[in-house]
Design a protein around this motif. Structure first.
Motif, PDB file in Angstrom:
ATOM      1  N   TYR A  67     -30.777 -10.575  48.546  1.00 46.89           N
ATOM      2  CA  TYR A  67     -31.731  -9.858  47.678  1.00 46.89           C
ATOM      3  C   TYR A  67     -31.096  -9.437  46.354  1.00 46.89           C
ATOM      4  CZ  TYR A  67     -33.481 -10.055  52.349  1.00 46.89           C
ATOM      5  OH  TYR A  67     -33.845 -10.523  53.584  1.00 46.89           O
ATOM      6  N   GLY A  68     -29.928  -9.988  46.063  1.00 49.12           N
ATOM      7  CA  GLY A  68     -29.290  -9.751  44.773  1.00 49.12           C
ATOM      8  C   GLY A  68     -28.429  -8.509  44.688  1.00 49.12           C
ATOM      9  N   LYS A  69     -28.228  -7.826  45.811  1.00 48.67           N
ATOM     10  CA  LYS A  69     -27.406  -6.614  45.789  1.00 48.67           C
ATOM     11  C   LYS A  69     -25.925  -7.004  45.899  1.00 48.67           C
ATOM     12  CE  LYS A  69     -27.118  -2.048  47.791  1.00 48.67           C
ATOM     13  NZ  LYS A  69     -27.591  -1.111  48.807  1.00 48.67           N
ATOM     14  N   SER A  70     -25.093  -6.384  45.077  1.00 49.53           N
ATOM     15  CA  SER A  70     -23.664  -6.699  45.102  1.00 49.53           C
ATOM     16  C   SER A  70     -23.065  -6.395  46.476  1.00 49.53           C
ATOM     17  CB  SER A  70     -22.941  -5.878  44.033  1.00 49.53           C
ATOM     18  OG  SER A  70     -21.553  -5.979  44.248  1.00 49.53           O
ATOM     19  N   VAL A  71     -22.264  -7.308  46.998  1.00 49.47           N
ATOM     20  CA  VAL A  71     -21.681  -7.083  48.334  1.00 49.47           C
ATOM     21  C   VAL A  71     -20.705  -5.895  48.326  1.00 49.47           C
ATOM     22  CG1 VAL A  71     -21.951  -9.397  49.320  1.00 49.47           C
ATOM     23  CG2 VAL A  71     -19.962  -8.896  47.902  1.00 49.47           C
ATOM     24  N   TYR A  72     -20.220  -5.528  47.129  1.00 44.96           N
ATOM     25  CA  TYR A  72     -19.312  -4.380  47.032  1.00 44.96           C
ATOM     26  C   TYR A  72     -20.055  -3.067  47.315  1.00 44.96           C
ATOM     27  CZ  TYR A  72     -15.834  -7.551  45.129  1.00 44.96           C
ATOM     28  OH  TYR A  72     -14.943  -8.572  44.986  1.00 44.96           O
ATOM     29  N   GLU A  73     -21.391  -3.105  47.215  1.00 50.07           N
ATOM     30  CA  GLU A  73     -22.195  -1.895  47.466  1.00 50.07           C
ATOM     31  C   GLU A  73     -22.765  -1.880  48.886  1.00 50.07           C
ATOM     32  OE1 GLU A  73     -25.222  -1.791  44.471  1.00 50.07           O
ATOM     33  OE2 GLU A  73     -23.776  -2.193  42.880  1.00 50.07           O
ATOM     34  N   ILE A  74     -22.452  -2.902  49.677  1.00 45.47           N
ATOM     35  CA  ILE A  74     -23.003  -2.987  51.037  1.00 45.47           C
ATOM     36  C   ILE A  74     -21.948  -2.499  52.038  1.00 45.47           C
ATOM     37  CG2 ILE A  74     -23.931  -4.580  52.783  1.00 45.47           C
ATOM     38  CD1 ILE A  74     -24.940  -6.321  50.423  1.00 45.47           C
ATOM     39  N   PRO A  75     -22.238  -1.399  52.756  1.00 45.91           N
ATOM     40  CA  PRO A  75     -21.217  -0.791  53.633  1.00 45.91           C
ATOM     41  C   PRO A  75     -20.581  -1.755  54.641  1.00 45.91           C
ATOM     42  CG  PRO A  75     -23.140   0.633  53.469  1.00 45.91           C
ATOM     43  CD  PRO A  75     -23.498  -0.635  52.764  1.00 45.91           C
ATOM     44  N   ILE A  76     -21.374  -2.603  55.276  1.00 38.30           N
ATOM     45  CA  ILE A  76     -20.827  -3.501  56.314  1.00 38.30           C
ATOM     46  C   ILE A  76     -19.784  -4.470  55.736  1.00 38.30           C
ATOM     47  CG2 ILE A  76     -22.676  -5.226  56.078  1.00 38.30           C
ATOM     48  CD1 ILE A  76     -22.522  -5.797  59.031  1.00 38.30           C
ATOM     49  N   MET A  77     -19.884  -4.734  54.425  1.00 37.34           N
ATOM     50  CA  MET A  77     -18.980  -5.698  53.786  1.00 37.34           C
ATOM     51  C   MET A  77     -17.684  -5.046  53.291  1.00 37.34           C
ATOM     52  SD  MET A  77     -20.497  -8.556  54.121  1.00 37.34           S
ATOM     53  CE  MET A  77     -19.428  -9.571  53.106  1.00 37.34           C
TER      54      MET A  77
END
Lengths: 213, 277
Positions: free
Chosen positions: B150-160
């Motif tokens: 959905y275009g969200k940076s993976v750096y902002e995704i907790p699981i990543m």
């Protein structure tokens, strides 16, 4: 130079990829990652090429009124509607996922499930014990077909005190002759790929450059 | 027309109708054939069961709508097993058409188990270069997928947050209708040491055996039967178990047709020999 350039490039990149595999140096790792990134970008661009090719093919087909040209309108309309649905609305909601779930998926599933009918008809006509090899194939096929479904466990029993399990026979066919044959093929393919790769790197194999003069 | 001729030339419409009924009736009226667990499925289950809550698996949807009848039950069962045990899921797809399937199955499973997107699971989407993806993930997940679907940076995704390479992934699960499971084993497993298990269509499963016997794929689900066995093991009956009745009857029917054809063929040969004498 038109031919030498790509050959030199293939040699340089081929050797680089070969060396990096055995070298822990940071430079090679960096180069490897960069090439992998390029590869993904190049692959992305092939979609543009593919779409252009599809449009061109069907445009020419309609223009020259080739056999079944009317269906080309359906293909082009399908392409246009799907692209517009994705561009105008979001891909996660709206008409785009609706098209996917209610048009593409049922059509793909239908096409694939038709195989069951054709396979049934074809196997009835083709699976005849005409020769020794055909009989062997027929027996192995029948054992695996029955052994891979629950009904196979009902068909197990003992003959003269020897326990015979259709599931066990089916597992043996898959684990032993099947795995051995596949391994042989894989080793052959692997050696072939290695030989072809070396020939491309050394410029002996040039068919990837297109037609030779 | 001689009787053996009739046996050898059954009208294809009769075959089509019989196959249609053999598949449809057991789905409408389940017969409840017992599902026996195979060694491959048991090992697949053991790999999943050995994971601890908080572990992360990489689930690759390597298929499209054509084989979803066979593979969706596997993907659903894997998600149920993972989410019910607190295992986190990073999902990707190597097929353009796999995006819609993955989104739907992930959302359904997440809603059922009350999982939060980005914390318990993430969908990184589709990457057109499957071989490059498998290799690049071994170097960097974040460079391969800078954003999620959905275009969200993976750096902002907790699981990543703590996921850099395959080393941070407990298990790679490839659900595939093609040879991609083999490539996961070769590249992610062989080159980067990732532990790979797979779910495959029945026809593809045959090609997995060499990898299974060598331990490169320590467990796999073969066709709808594998899905049904796994559903039984995790006590979550679904379309796999329901489909097994239909598959059993269809296989038996096909063999019956083949038998009729061969009996007809033998009678024909015997009649020919008698004529020649």
């Amino acid at each position: 130079m038109k031919r030498q350039g790509p050959i030199i490039l293939a040699f340089a990149i081929g050797m680089l990829m070969l060396i990096q595999f055995f070298t822990p140096a940071a430079f090679f790792k960096e180069a490897y990652n960069t090439i992998l990134d390029w590869k993904q970008v190049v692959l992305g661009f092939t979609f543009i090429l593919g779409t252009w090719s599809l449009i061109r093919y069907h445009y020419i087909k309609i223009n020259r009124k080739r056999e079944n040209w009317q269906y080309s309108y359906v293909t082009l309309a399908g392409l246009a509607i799907t692209v517009l649905a994705a561009l105008i609305w979001k891909t996660a909601e709206g008409p785009y996922p609706w098209l996917f779930n209610n048009v593409q998926v049922p059509m793909q599933s239908t096409m694939f499930s038709l195989l069951a009918f054709f396979v049934a008809s074809a196997s009835y006509r083709a699976f005849r014990a005409r020769t020794f090899h055909a009989t062997l194939l027929l027996i192995a096929g029948a054992l695996v077909m029955l052994g891979r479904v629950p009904i196979g466990s009902y068909l197990s029993g003992s003959i003269f005190g020897v326990k015979i399990s259709l599931v066990a026979i089916s597992d043996w066919v898959l684990n032993v002759p099947n795995a051995a044959a596949k391994r042989g093929i894989m080793i052959g393919v692997g050696l072939g790929m290695t030989a072809t790769a070396i020939k491309i790197i050394l410029g002996i194999e040039q068919t990837y450059l297109g037609k030779t003069d | 027309m001689a009787f053996y001729d009739r046996m050898m030339s059954i009208d294809r419409r009769i075959i089509f109708l019989s196959v249609g009924l053999a598949v449809a009736i057991p789905i409408i009226v389940p017969l409840g054939f017992p599902v026996q667990i195979s060694e491959e499925t048991m090992n697949f289950y053991r790999e999943m069961a050995a994971l601890k809550p908080g572990d992360i698996i990489l689930l690759s949807f390597d298929y499209e709508g054509d084989v979803m009848a066979e593979l969706n039950p596997m993907a659903v069962a894997v998600l149920k097993h993972a989410f019910s045990r607190g295992i986190k899921v990073i999902a990707i797809t190597t097929y353009a058409g796999g995006t819609g399937i993955a989104e739907r199955l992930l959302t359904e499973a997440a809603n059922r188990y009350g999982k939060t997107y980005g914390v318990d699971y993430v969908f990184l989407g589709y990457n057109p270069d499957w071989s490059g993806t498998m290799l690049r993930l071994g170097e960097s997940f974040k460079a391969t997928y800078p954003t999620d679907q959905y275009g969200k940076s993976v750096y902002e995704i907790p699981i990543m947050k703590n996921v850099e390479t395959y080393r941070d992934i407990a298990l790679v699960v490839s659900i595939s209708g093609s040879a991609l499971s083999e490539y996961w084993a070769i590249w992610a497993g062989g080159r980067y040491g990732a532990r790979v298990i797979s779910g495959n269509t029945a026809i593809q499963a045959i090609l997995i055996y060499p990898y299974y016997k060598a331990g490169q794929i320590p467990g796999f689900l073969g066709g709808l039967k594998g899905a049904a066995e796994y559903e039984k093991l995790i006590n979550a009956p679904g379309m796999g178990i329901r489909g097994m009745d239909a598959q059993s009857v269809a296989h038996a029917l096909m063999l019956a047709f083949i038998l009729v054809g061969n009996v007809g063929y033998f009678l024909f040969r015997r009649a020919k020999r008698r004529e020649q004498k």
